[in-house]
Design a protein around this motif. Structure first.
Motif, PDB file in Angstrom:
ATOM      1  N   ALA A 165       0.936  -1.768   0.318  1.00  0.00           N
ATOM      2  CA  ALA A 165       0.237  -0.334   0.268  1.00  0.00           C
ATOM      3  C   ALA A 165       0.982   1.623   0.321  1.00  0.00           C
ATOM      4  O   ALA A 165       0.701   2.077  -0.818  1.00  0.00           O
ATOM      5  N   SER A 166       1.792   1.144   0.799  1.00  0.00           N
ATOM      6  CA  SER A 166       2.908   2.274   0.900  1.00  0.00           C
ATOM      7  C   SER A 166       4.170   2.474  -0.516  1.00  0.00           C
ATOM      8  O   SER A 166       4.698   3.197  -0.334  1.00  0.00           O
ATOM      9  N   GLN A 167       3.862   1.353  -1.181  1.00  0.00           N
ATOM     10  CA  GLN A 167       4.144   1.624  -2.620  1.00  0.00           C
ATOM     11  C   GLN A 167       6.028   1.117  -2.155  1.00  0.00           C
ATOM     12  O   GLN A 167       6.625   2.067  -3.259  1.00  0.00           O
ATOM     13  N   GLY A 168       6.171   0.678  -1.164  1.00  0.00           N
ATOM     14  CA  GLY A 168       7.539   0.448  -1.044  1.00  0.00           C
ATOM     15  C   GLY A 168       8.260   1.345   0.121  1.00  0.00           C
ATOM     16  O   GLY A 168       9.400   1.118   0.305  1.00  0.00           O
ATOM     17  N   ARG A 169       7.973   2.208   0.598  1.00  0.00           N
ATOM     18  CA  ARG A 169       7.608   3.296   1.230  1.00  0.00           C
ATOM     19  C   ARG A 169       7.454   2.971   2.799  1.00  0.00           C
ATOM     20  O   ARG A 169       6.868   2.483   3.009  1.00  0.00           O
ATOM     21  N   ALA A 170       8.374   3.699   3.380  1.00  0.00           N
ATOM     22  CA  ALA A 170       9.065   2.969   4.875  1.00  0.00           C
ATOM     23  C   ALA A 170       7.279   3.465   5.408  1.00  0.00           C
ATOM     24  O   ALA A 170       6.634   4.244   5.632  1.00  0.00           O
ATOM     25  N   THR A 171       6.825   2.230   6.122  1.00  0.00           N
ATOM     26  CA  THR A 171       6.022   2.350   7.249  1.00  0.00           C
ATOM     27  C   THR A 171       6.328   2.285   8.835  1.00  0.00           C
ATOM     28  O   THR A 171       7.267   1.889   9.159  1.00  0.00           O
ATOM     29  N   LYS A 172       5.280   2.121   9.325  1.00  0.00           N
ATOM     30  CA  LYS A 172       5.138   2.810  10.990  1.00  0.00           C
ATOM     31  C   LYS A 172       5.432   0.927  11.088  1.00  0.00           C
ATOM     32  O   LYS A 172       6.764   1.095  12.118  1.00  0.00           O
ATOM     33  N   TRP A 173       5.183  -0.198  10.631  1.00  0.00           N
ATOM     34  CA  TRP A 173       5.954  -1.427  11.061  1.00  0.00           C
ATOM     35  C   TRP A 173       7.189  -1.536  10.934  1.00  0.00           C
ATOM     36  O   TRP A 173       7.642  -2.495  11.346  1.00  0.00           O
TER      37      TRP A 173
END
Length: 524
Positions: free
Chosen positions: A210-218
């Motif tokens: 969903a983030s298109q490979g960008r950093a997430t909270k997880w």
């Protein structure tokens, strides 16, 4: 990275996002490629997003000086793989890593150093300019959080490799600033924790797809857990951010948040993780993307492309690729008999991890330290065969840096050590996926499960070091000769050097450039 890096104007980024701490000469002489410069670039949201993409881009670099794919070098340094290659003279710098006899002039080790400081420098520059960016507060908070995550990412690998590194948090502008002293490891780890704790609230609660490979909270929570486990294991201390103590209970809570809230999970079939369809899957908590969408030909500037050199390096040397499901590679990082033996006989992960010489249809050229076992996870599989550009430079195999199974096993380990949680359930989830029976959730069983679950993914060396130098010495210095080994037995005799504490040397060229402000690590 796929989706977010393929349109990056790299020459511009190289010109305006200049250098690491001490080795800046390569980029300082570059002329701007268009009318944008650092003075007029950092103004709009589009500018900031482009600069952020430039930081992500450094994650892909494996050839700044020499060939230094981080996961591959870590596997070679561990007891899971040898150096390999075509011959004893093919890549002496990589053989030094395998033999734990690393010279301070080793170019691969210098390339690793430079790569990480390039990434840190780019993150520092964007963070310093964020206040003046014309964008909403929400957008600026998200971009700031990603830049801090990436800075923490680069620093975590850097400090685990070299231990005693400069801690630089602002752009270095004047030549007099380029020589920076080494910081205490605690200061670096605490800054990593601070960056991640500050980033977590402003990163999205989404999957990587969903983030298109960008950093997430997880991803940030999982990376913080890795930082804590290594620092606490090696130094026996907690992390301090100034306002927050990152201890075992807090770290376990971060991991439990991923388990209960993230939407991540295990793919039903283990082997599917390392296929094109398995990229950015529900199992990937953090992944570094590669692509053949920007066809590349330049051997003099390999990291200018988007390809992953590691599969090319690790593939077997096939005599007739047309008869195989693989293209011919360079046979680096052949797996050890010790790793083969670590799997239970009915564990399907062994087949998904190791490509055996006997599985190939035709003949191969046996290289240095040939064992008959190659990586199945990051290799020259036809499913990943580049569609354009120089084949060797355009492999699109993404690196699964943190998987959900890793999160489960980190949580199980912390729960056993500190209490709380359900370590037996988490260990069982990992084994249930591959139809293996339950085993008691002891530390020894969890460590063993980590070895086979995460084999040839660049995790084993860190796991050995954080368990103690004696553990690392016993594992790495103990060599087994397997049935397919070819060559002089002395080539498989690895002697770990406890005097180095498992850390790599500070590159001598960096020490010289600093006017000997930098000091060499112990054991070198």
């Amino acid at each position: 990275m796929k989706n977010i890096l393929k349109n990056t104007p790299k020459l511009l980024l190289a010109a305006i996002l200049v250098c690491g701490t001490t080795s800046c000469d390569d980029f300082l002489d570059l002329k701007p490629q268009d009318t944008r410069t650092e003075d007029n670039f950092y103004r709009t949201e589009a500018d900031a997003r482009e600069a952020l993409t430039g930081i992500y881009d450094v994650l892909q670099w494996n050839t700044v000086t020499g060939y230094h794919p981080t996961p591959m070098l870590l596997d070679i340094a561990s007891d899971d793989a040898y150096a390999g290659g075509g011959s004893r003279t093919d890549a002496p710098n990589i053989i030094e890593v395998d033999m734990h006899n690393i010279l301070t002039t080793n170019l691969e080790i210098h390339g690793l150093w430079r790569k990480h400081f390039f990434g840190i420098s780019r993150a520092n520059l964007l963070l310093s300019k964020m206040e003046n960016i014309e964008a909403s507060d929400a957008v600026k908070a998200r971009l700031t959080a990603e830049a801090k995550f990436l800075r923490a990412h680069f620093y975590l690998d850097l400090v685990r490799f070299y231990e005693n590194v400069p801690l630089v948090l602002e752009p270095l502008v004047e030549a007099s600033e380029f020589s920076q002293p080494q910081a205490a490891p605690k200061a670096v780890y605490d800054q990593i924790a601070k960056d991640l704790e500050e980033a977590i609230p402003d990163l999205p609660e989404t999957t990587l797809a969903a983030s298109q490979g960008r950093a997430t909270k997880w991803a940030a929570k999982a990376l913080l857990a890795k930082a804590f486990l290594f620092y606490n294991g090696v130094y026996g201390q907690n992390l301090e951010t100034g306002s927050i103590t990152v201890d075992a209970p807090r770290t376990l809570q971060h991991l439990q948040d991923i388990i209960t809230q993230s939407g991540h999970g295990l793919l039903p079939n283990y082997a599917d993780i390392f296929t094109p369809a398995g990229e950015f899957s529900v199992e990937s908590v953090w992944e570094i993307g590669y692509s053949d969408e920007n066809p590349w030909f330049d051997w003099g500037f390999v990291h200018g492309g988007e390809g992953n050199i590691q599969p090319q390096m690790q593939g077997p040397r096939l005599q007739d690729p047309a008869a195989e499901q693989y293209q011919s590679g360079w046979s680096f990082a052949p797996a050890t008999q010790s790793l083969y033996n670590a799997f239970e006989e009915n564990d399907p992960r062994r087949e998904a991890t190791l490509l055996l010489e006997t599985e190939l249809e035709g003949s191969i050229d046996r290289g240095y330290q040939h064992t008959g076992y190659f990586s199945q996870k990051y290799t020259t599989a036809n499913a990943y065969k580049p569609t354009a550009g120089q084949q060797e430079l355009n492999w699109g195999n993404n690196y699964r840096a943190i998987r959900y199974a890793d999160v489960l096993l980190m949580a199980a380990e912390l729960a056993v050590k500190s209490g709380g949680g359900t370590p037996q359930d988490w260990l069982d989830m990992v084994r249930d996926r591959v139809d293996l029976p339950s085993k008691p959730a002891t530390l020894d069983n969890i460590y063993q499960e980590r070895r086979v679950e995460l084999a040839l993914e660049g995790q084993r060396y860190w796991d050995l070091l954080r368990r103690g130098i004696n553990v690392a010495d016993q594992a790495i210095s103990s060599t087994q000769i397997g049935p397919f080994y070819t060559g002089d037995p002395i080539d498989y005799n690895i002697d770990f050097k406890p005097a180095t504490n498992g850390f790599f040397p500070i590159p001598q060229s960096e020490i010289d450039l600093s006017g000997r402000l930098l000091q060499q690590n112990s054991g070198y």
